[in-house]
Each structure stands twice: as structure tokens, then as C-alpha cells.
Design an enzyme around this catalytic site. Structure first.
Site, PDB file in Angstrom:
ATOM      1  N   SER A 135      32.786 -30.549 -27.894  1.00 53.49           N
ATOM      2  CA  SER A 135      33.285 -31.112 -29.149  1.00 53.49           C
ATOM      3  C   SER A 135      32.113 -31.299 -30.095  1.00 53.49           C
ATOM      4  O   SER A 135      30.970 -31.489 -29.660  1.00 53.49           O
ATOM      5  CB  SER A 135      33.947 -32.468 -28.883  1.00 53.49           C
ATOM      6  OG  SER A 135      34.216 -33.156 -30.087  1.00 53.49           O
ATOM      7  N   TYR A 145      33.300 -40.634 -24.562  1.00 58.07           N
ATOM      8  CA  TYR A 145      33.805 -39.291 -24.881  1.00 58.07           C
ATOM      9  C   TYR A 145      32.677 -38.407 -25.418  1.00 58.07           C
ATOM     10  O   TYR A 145      32.438 -37.309 -24.902  1.00 58.07           O
ATOM     11  CB  TYR A 145      34.938 -39.371 -25.905  1.00 58.07           C
ATOM     12  CG  TYR A 145      35.488 -38.004 -26.260  1.00 58.07           C
ATOM     13  CD1 TYR A 145      36.408 -37.384 -25.437  1.00 58.07           C
ATOM     14  CD2 TYR A 145      35.049 -37.330 -27.396  1.00 58.07           C
ATOM     15  CE1 TYR A 145      36.896 -36.120 -25.728  1.00 58.07           C
ATOM     16  CE2 TYR A 145      35.532 -36.068 -27.700  1.00 58.07           C
ATOM     17  CZ  TYR A 145      36.449 -35.465 -26.865  1.00 58.07           C
ATOM     18  OH  TYR A 145      36.916 -34.205 -27.153  1.00 58.07           O
TER      19      TYR A 145
END
Length: 249
Positions: A135, A145
Site C-alpha cells: 500500500s 497497518y
């Protein structure tokens, strides 16, 4: 006919990878938790593209599920797409530790083990490709995350360097905000994200596979996110943290 195994294959980027690779005449092995949805997806792909589609229901956050997929990868795949992932509800450190560990198992341990399972066969055949979906958050600081996705980027670059074979391509794909089910599942408020920052899954996959063919080890699809990541590496960390917290996870 080459075989591609895709995790998290029934929605979002995983489904987009399945469509794209099927269109390129790859046989598919689709991995996801929902058996009924897997069967539906497989039927649609067979009908539209006329390719062989195998389904493997598995939860990669469990040892049983991960071992089953690991075993299938060892049987031989030409393309491995480690796409499965999720975001936790809430913010660190309020998220229960069990949920954080579950995320790390999926984003890190599963990527590590499936990559290691794929490499012996790829080295024997002297060809292959592994796409680890990370990401753009990997380049910023936003809880577990982004930390887990930073690991995916570093691992992919390191693995590609250690393998040292240009015919075996290993790449981290680092998209920004993509219109998928990801944010709804994590119960994330996306109202503050500007419309121009949203990407389409099919566009991300197309650009990612182009970068893979070019031998890139890290792909940041779309000029907007290339600019955001480049600027993010230059600005002071304090400002970067502030912007990250304002835009969202």
C-alpha cells in the site's frame, strides 16, 4: 498455460487480478475464505474467459488455512499474487492485540511463507512472478497497518535482491485508495478522502502488471500517488505524521 494463484481473490484487487490474468489465458487458483463466493467467481471467470479455475477456500490467518495454500503453491504456480489483507476497526493502541497479531499473520507471515513455497519451483523452471500487494500507506506512519505494509515492501525488495534472477520477478504493489470493500469491512470513515485520490482496481492491476513486466521491484500506480510518495519521503516526519492522520488510515 501458466498458472496464477491469487489470495483474496473474490473482491477488489484480487478479483481484478483474476480477471486480468484470465484474459491473458492463465489458469487460476483462487483463494478466499467464502466458499460460496469463490464458486460464484470461478463460474463467472470460466464462462467469460474459458480458462481453468480451481478454488481453494482457506483462512490465511489460521495455521490450517495457511498450510493448505502453502501446500498448493509448492505443487507449482507460475504467478503468485499475495493480495489478501484487511484493516482493523479502531486505532492503535485501542485495537485488541489478538486482532493486531491476526493482521500481522496475514500481511507478513502469509506473504513470507507463500513466497518461500513458490520460489523452489520458480527457480527450477527459471521463471516466475510474485506480486505482494502492499500500500502507499507503507511509506507513511499510521498504525500497524502501514507498518505491516512497510514490511511487505522491504521484504519484496530484499527477496528480489537475494534471488538475483531477472527471470523471477518479485514486486511490491503499493496502491493508494482503491474502490473496494476494504474500507467498509474495516468500518472506516472515508468521507474525508478527496474524490481525486480514489483509484479503480482494474487500473491499479493494469499498471502493476506493466511495472512487473518492466522488472520493477516496487510499483506505485498512478502519477498522483507517485507524487504523494515522493513528496512524503522529502517532508519532515512530523509533518508527514500530521498529514497521514488528517487524511485517514
Amino acid at each position: 498455460m501458466p498458472t496464477a494463484l491469487i489470495t483474496g481473490a473474490t473482491a477488489g484487487l484480487g478479483a481484478a487480478f483474476a480477471r486480468r490474468l484470465a484474459a491473458e489465458s492463465c489458469s487460476l487458483v483462487l483463494v478466499a475464505r467464502d466458499e460460496a463466493r469463490l464458486a460464484e467467481t470461478a463460474g463467472q471467470l470460466k464462462l467469460r474467459y474459458g480458462v481453468s479455475v480451481e478454488v481453494l477456500p482457506a483462512d490465511l490467518t489460521t495455521e490450517e488455512g495457511l498450510a493448505a495454500v502453502e501446500s498448493r503453491v509448492r505443487e507449482g504456480v507460475d504467478v503468485l499474487v499475495n493480495n489478501a489483507g484487511f484493516g482493523n476497526r479502531g486505532h492503535f493502541p485501542e485495537v485488541p492485540v489478538a486482532d493486531e497479531v491476526r493482521m500481522l499473520r496475514l500481511h507478513c507471515e502469509a506473504v513470507l511463507r507463500l513466497t518461500l513455497a513458490a520460489l523452489p519451483g520458480m527457480r527450477e523452471r527459471d521463471r516466475g512472478a510474485i506480486v505482494n500487494v502492499a500500500s502507499a500507506a507503507a511509506f507513511f506512519t499510521r498504525g500497524t497497518y502501514s507498518a505491516s505494509k512497510a514490511w511487505v515492501v522491504n521484504f519484496s525488495e530484499s527477496a528480489a535482491n537475494e534471488v538475483g534472477n531477472p527471470r523471477i520477478k518479485i514486486m511490491a504493489l503499493c496502491p493508494g485508495f482503491v474502490r473496494t470493500e476494504f474500507h467498509q469491512r474495516a468500518d472506516m470513515d472515508t468521507s474525508g478522502i478527496p474524490g481525486f485520490l480514489w483509484l479503480k482496481a482494474d487500473d491499479v492491476v493494469r499498471e502493476g502488471l506493466r511495472d512487473l513486466a518492466l522488472g520493477k521491484r516496487v510499483s506505485v500506480p498512478d502519477p498522483r500517488y507517485k507524487a504523494i510518495v515522493a513528496v512524503g519521503r522529502l517532508v519532515p516526519r512530523g509533518l508527514q505524521r500530521y498529514v497521514s492522520s488528517r487524511i485517514g488510515r
